[in-house]
Motif scaffolding. Structure first.
Motif, short mmCIF file in Angstrom:
data_model
loop_
_atom_site.label_atom_id
_atom_site.label_comp_id
_atom_site.label_asym_id
_atom_site.label_seq_id
_atom_site.Cartn_x
_atom_site.Cartn_y
_atom_site.Cartn_z
N ILE A 41 0.92 -1.05 0.12
CA ILE A 41 0.09 0.04 -0.17
C ILE A 41 0.70 1.20 -0.02
O ILE A 41 0.60 2.14 -0.68
CB ILE A 41 -0.98 0.03 1.16
CG1 ILE A 41 -2.22 -1.17 0.82
CG2 ILE A 41 -1.60 1.36 1.50
CD1 ILE A 41 -2.98 -1.19 2.42
N VAL A 42 1.84 1.34 0.75
CA VAL A 42 2.79 2.32 0.83
C VAL A 42 3.40 2.62 -0.55
O VAL A 42 3.71 3.72 -0.88
CB VAL A 42 3.89 2.14 1.94
CG1 VAL A 42 5.13 3.31 1.95
CG2 VAL A 42 3.44 2.25 3.44
N LEU A 48 2.19 6.42 -7.08
CA LEU A 48 0.95 7.13 -7.74
C LEU A 48 1.44 8.91 -7.49
O LEU A 48 1.26 9.59 -8.20
CB LEU A 48 -0.32 6.99 -6.88
CG LEU A 48 -1.56 7.84 -7.18
CD1 LEU A 48 -1.86 7.73 -8.71
CD2 LEU A 48 -2.79 7.67 -6.54
N LEU A 49 1.83 9.16 -6.06
CA LEU A 49 2.57 10.40 -5.92
C LEU A 49 3.72 10.96 -6.75
O LEU A 49 3.82 12.01 -7.11
CB LEU A 49 2.86 10.61 -4.48
CG LEU A 49 1.67 10.50 -3.25
CD1 LEU A 49 2.37 10.39 -2.04
CD2 LEU A 49 0.81 11.97 -3.37
N GLU A 50 4.55 9.99 -7.04
CA GLU A 50 5.66 10.25 -7.86
C GLU A 50 5.24 10.49 -9.24
O GLU A 50 5.67 11.48 -9.70
CB GLU A 50 6.60 9.01 -8.00
CG GLU A 50 7.86 9.33 -8.66
CD GLU A 50 8.82 7.80 -8.64
OE1 GLU A 50 9.75 7.99 -8.95
OE2 GLU A 50 8.23 6.69 -8.51
N VAL A 51 4.34 9.69 -9.68
CA VAL A 51 3.69 10.04 -11.32
C VAL A 51 2.71 11.35 -11.16
O VAL A 51 3.17 12.26 -12.20
CB VAL A 51 2.74 9.11 -11.62
CG1 VAL A 51 2.09 9.42 -12.87
CG2 VAL A 51 3.69 7.72 -11.87
N ARG A 59 8.61 15.21 -6.44
CA ARG A 59 8.81 13.76 -7.33
C ARG A 59 9.98 12.96 -6.84
O ARG A 59 10.02 11.93 -6.45
CB ARG A 59 9.04 14.21 -8.68
CG ARG A 59 8.95 12.77 -9.64
CD ARG A 59 8.90 13.40 -11.16
NE ARG A 59 7.94 14.12 -11.54
CZ ARG A 59 8.03 15.42 -11.80
NH1 ARG A 59 9.24 16.06 -11.73
NH2 ARG A 59 7.06 16.21 -12.09
N ALA A 60 11.22 13.77 -6.30
CA ALA A 60 12.34 13.19 -5.69
C ALA A 60 11.71 12.60 -4.27
O ALA A 60 12.50 11.42 -4.10
CB ALA A 60 13.43 14.22 -5.76
#
Length: 88
Positions: A41-42, A48-51, A59-60
């Motif tokens: 889940i993490v 998802l956050l990265e994308v 993003r980093a």
């Protein structure tokens, strides 16, 4: 003030509010299954956050969480190998 009594074994949480005694190999198997689910889940949310990150700094940071989640999953697999039926 009364202190809570100690459990004779570790505990396993199937849900945040539910804890069960860990007393045998099948309980350990469930713990690893639960840990892998939580790490998954993490990982999924970090990916998802990265994308969806609006800037390079965010993003980093999300990429660091992705990397750490993957490392944690690998560590959990290694611990599982060490504590498997043939080792304990």
């Amino acid at each position: 003030m009364e202190l809570p009594q100690e459990q004779p074994f570790g505990v396993i949480a199937h849900h945040r509010s539910e804890r069960l005694p860990v007393s045998d190999t099948s309980d350990v198997d469930r713990l690893f299954h639960q840990l892998n689910n939580q790490l998954g889940i993490v990982l999924a949310n970090a990916e998802l956050l990265e994308v969806r990150a609006a800037d390079d700094a965010t993003r980093a940071r999300a990429a660091q969480v992705v990397s750490s989640a993957l490392d944690a999953m690998a560590t959990a697999r290694e611990i599982r190998k060490l504590t498997g039926p043939s080792n304990g």
